[in-house]
Design a protein around this motif. Structure first.
Motif, PDB file in Angstrom:
ATOM      1  N   ILE A  42      23.365  55.487  18.333  1.00 24.84           N
ATOM      2  CA  ILE A  42      22.157  55.129  17.591  1.00 24.84           C
ATOM      3  C   ILE A  42      20.939  55.475  18.445  1.00 24.84           C
ATOM      4  O   ILE A  42      20.787  54.955  19.560  1.00 24.84           O
ATOM      5  CB  ILE A  42      22.155  53.615  17.247  1.00 24.84           C
ATOM      6  N   ASP A  44      16.598  56.288  18.737  1.00 27.41           N
ATOM      7  CA  ASP A  44      15.336  55.884  18.104  1.00 27.41           C
ATOM      8  C   ASP A  44      14.186  56.875  18.300  1.00 27.41           C
ATOM      9  O   ASP A  44      13.058  56.618  17.876  1.00 27.41           O
ATOM     10  CB  ASP A  44      14.908  54.502  18.618  1.00 27.41           C
ATOM     11  N   GLY A  54      21.247  54.946  11.354  1.00 27.37           N
ATOM     12  CA  GLY A  54      21.039  53.514  11.498  1.00 27.37           C
ATOM     13  C   GLY A  54      22.174  52.696  10.921  1.00 27.37           C
ATOM     14  O   GLY A  54      23.245  53.225  10.604  1.00 27.37           O
ATOM     15  N   PRO A  55      21.959  51.381  10.791  1.00 21.25           N
ATOM     16  CA  PRO A  55      23.038  50.479  10.359  1.00 21.25           C
ATOM     17  C   PRO A  55      23.612  50.812   8.987  1.00 21.25           C
ATOM     18  O   PRO A  55      24.791  50.533   8.748  1.00 21.25           O
ATOM     19  CB  PRO A  55      22.371  49.091  10.355  1.00 21.25           C
ATOM     20  N   THR A  72      29.443  50.570  19.097  1.00 18.68           N
ATOM     21  CA  THR A  72      28.087  50.955  18.696  1.00 18.68           C
ATOM     22  C   THR A  72      27.157  50.986  19.902  1.00 18.68           C
ATOM     23  O   THR A  72      26.907  49.957  20.537  1.00 18.68           O
ATOM     24  CB  THR A  72      27.573  49.943  17.638  1.00 18.68           C
ATOM     25  N   LEU A  74      23.636  51.537  21.333  1.00 19.28           N
ATOM     26  CA  LEU A  74      22.225  51.529  20.944  1.00 19.28           C
ATOM     27  C   LEU A  74      21.367  52.168  22.032  1.00 19.28           C
ATOM     28  O   LEU A  74      21.223  51.617  23.117  1.00 19.28           O
ATOM     29  CB  LEU A  74      21.740  50.094  20.694  1.00 19.28           C
ATOM     30  N   LEU A  76      17.999  52.539  22.298  1.00 26.19           N
ATOM     31  CA  LEU A  76      16.769  52.067  21.684  1.00 26.19           C
ATOM     32  C   LEU A  76      15.888  51.409  22.735  1.00 26.19           C
ATOM     33  O   LEU A  76      16.395  50.750  23.644  1.00 26.19           O
ATOM     34  CB  LEU A  76      17.072  51.015  20.601  1.00 26.19           C
ATOM     35  N   TYR A  82      17.451  44.806  16.866  1.00 20.75           N
ATOM     36  CA  TYR A  82      18.346  45.421  15.882  1.00 20.75           C
ATOM     37  C   TYR A  82      19.790  44.901  15.954  1.00 20.75           C
ATOM     38  O   TYR A  82      20.678  45.470  15.338  1.00 20.75           O
ATOM     39  CB  TYR A  82      18.339  46.949  16.057  1.00 20.75           C
ATOM     40  N   PHE A  86      22.949  45.537  12.930  1.00 17.41           N
ATOM     41  CA  PHE A  86      24.174  46.281  13.256  1.00 17.41           C
ATOM     42  C   PHE A  86      25.412  45.396  13.160  1.00 17.41           C
ATOM     43  O   PHE A  86      26.472  45.852  12.704  1.00 17.41           O
ATOM     44  CB  PHE A  86      24.052  46.951  14.636  1.00 17.41           C
TER      45      PHE A  86
END
Ligand code: DX5
Ligand code: ZN
Length: 223
Positions: A42, A44, A54-55, A72, A74, A76, A82, A86
């Motif tokens: 994921i 950003d 995204g989710p 997952t 992230l 970010l 978030y 998720f």
């Protein structure tokens, strides 16, 4: 001398290298190869210079019937904002980077409260010592073996000492977090990381481009 047994190796193909016009089909290839984990990247466009998904993509894969363990990752600047989306979308584990400034222990605890396993991630330039105080709070440590942002980059062998250090702390303290590597991983690099203590192997390009994905999965399982 602690004799904590090594975790069995897990291969987690990265969907980033799958077919973005048919992510359900790419996810099905992972299950068909006999694997149980799927790695979801994921991005950003701030913490890394790229965007991914995204989710809603996780939720759609769950609706399409995937029972895989959604690992997952992230990438970010503000991952703590978030976590709930998720988790609700079907993440099984959520890993967050140490580099951005936020309350890391609180975010790691929140991930567990949401019913997921948690993970902490280090960029290549970040020393193992940066996460040493958090090691007792996590289910997984992810050592980036490329600068995150893009698939298809070259594995950085200079990350092997970092793996050895983390593996040594894990053993000495009787901890049992998984030790994951991500970036440029093929069979040979996975073997080198395994020897340095890694037990969880993200593979994007090498899995999705493999001529025989079940054979690749089986070779990792034998390590
Ligand atoms: C990099 C991502 C990786 C990437 C791995 O930012 O975190 O998961 O998809 O891809 P390969 O295996 O192609 O390096
Ligand atoms: Zn990743």
């Amino acid at each position: 001398m602690c004799t904590h047994p090594m975790h069995a190796p897990i291969l987690a193909p990265s969907l980033l290298a799958g077919d973005h016009a048919n992510l359900a089909a790419s996810t099905a290839l992972v299950a068909a190869a006999g694997l149980t984990w799927l790695h979801l990247d994921i991005m950003d466009g701030h913490f890394v210079p790229n965007l991914s998904f995204g989710p809603e993509v996780l939720a759609a894969l769950r609706r399409a019937g995937s029972k895989l363990f959604f690992d997952t990752h992230l990438m970010l600047d503000e991952p703590h904002r978030y976590l709930e989306p998720f988790a609700k979308a079907g993440a099984s584990l959520i890993s967050i980077h140490i580099e951005p400034a936020y309350d890391h222990p609180a975010a790691l605890a929140r991930i567990r409260t949401l019913g997921c396993q948690n993970g902490i991630v280090l960029n290549p330039g970040t020393p193992a010592a940066a996460i040493e105080p958090l090691l007792g709070l996590v289910d997984l440590v992810l050592v980036m073996t490329v600068q995150p942002g893009f698939g298809g980059q070259s594995f950085r062998a200079d990350m092997l000492p970092k793996l050895r250090q983390l593996d040594q702390w894990r053993t000495a303290r009787g901890l049992d977090f998984r030790l994951e590597v991500d970036g440029g991983i093929d069979l040979a690099h996975a073997a080198a990381c395994r020897a340095a203590g890694a037990d969880t192997f993200v593979a994007g390009t090498s899995f999705f481009r493999a001529a025989d994905q079940p054979a690749f999965a089986a070779a990792i399982a034998r390590m």
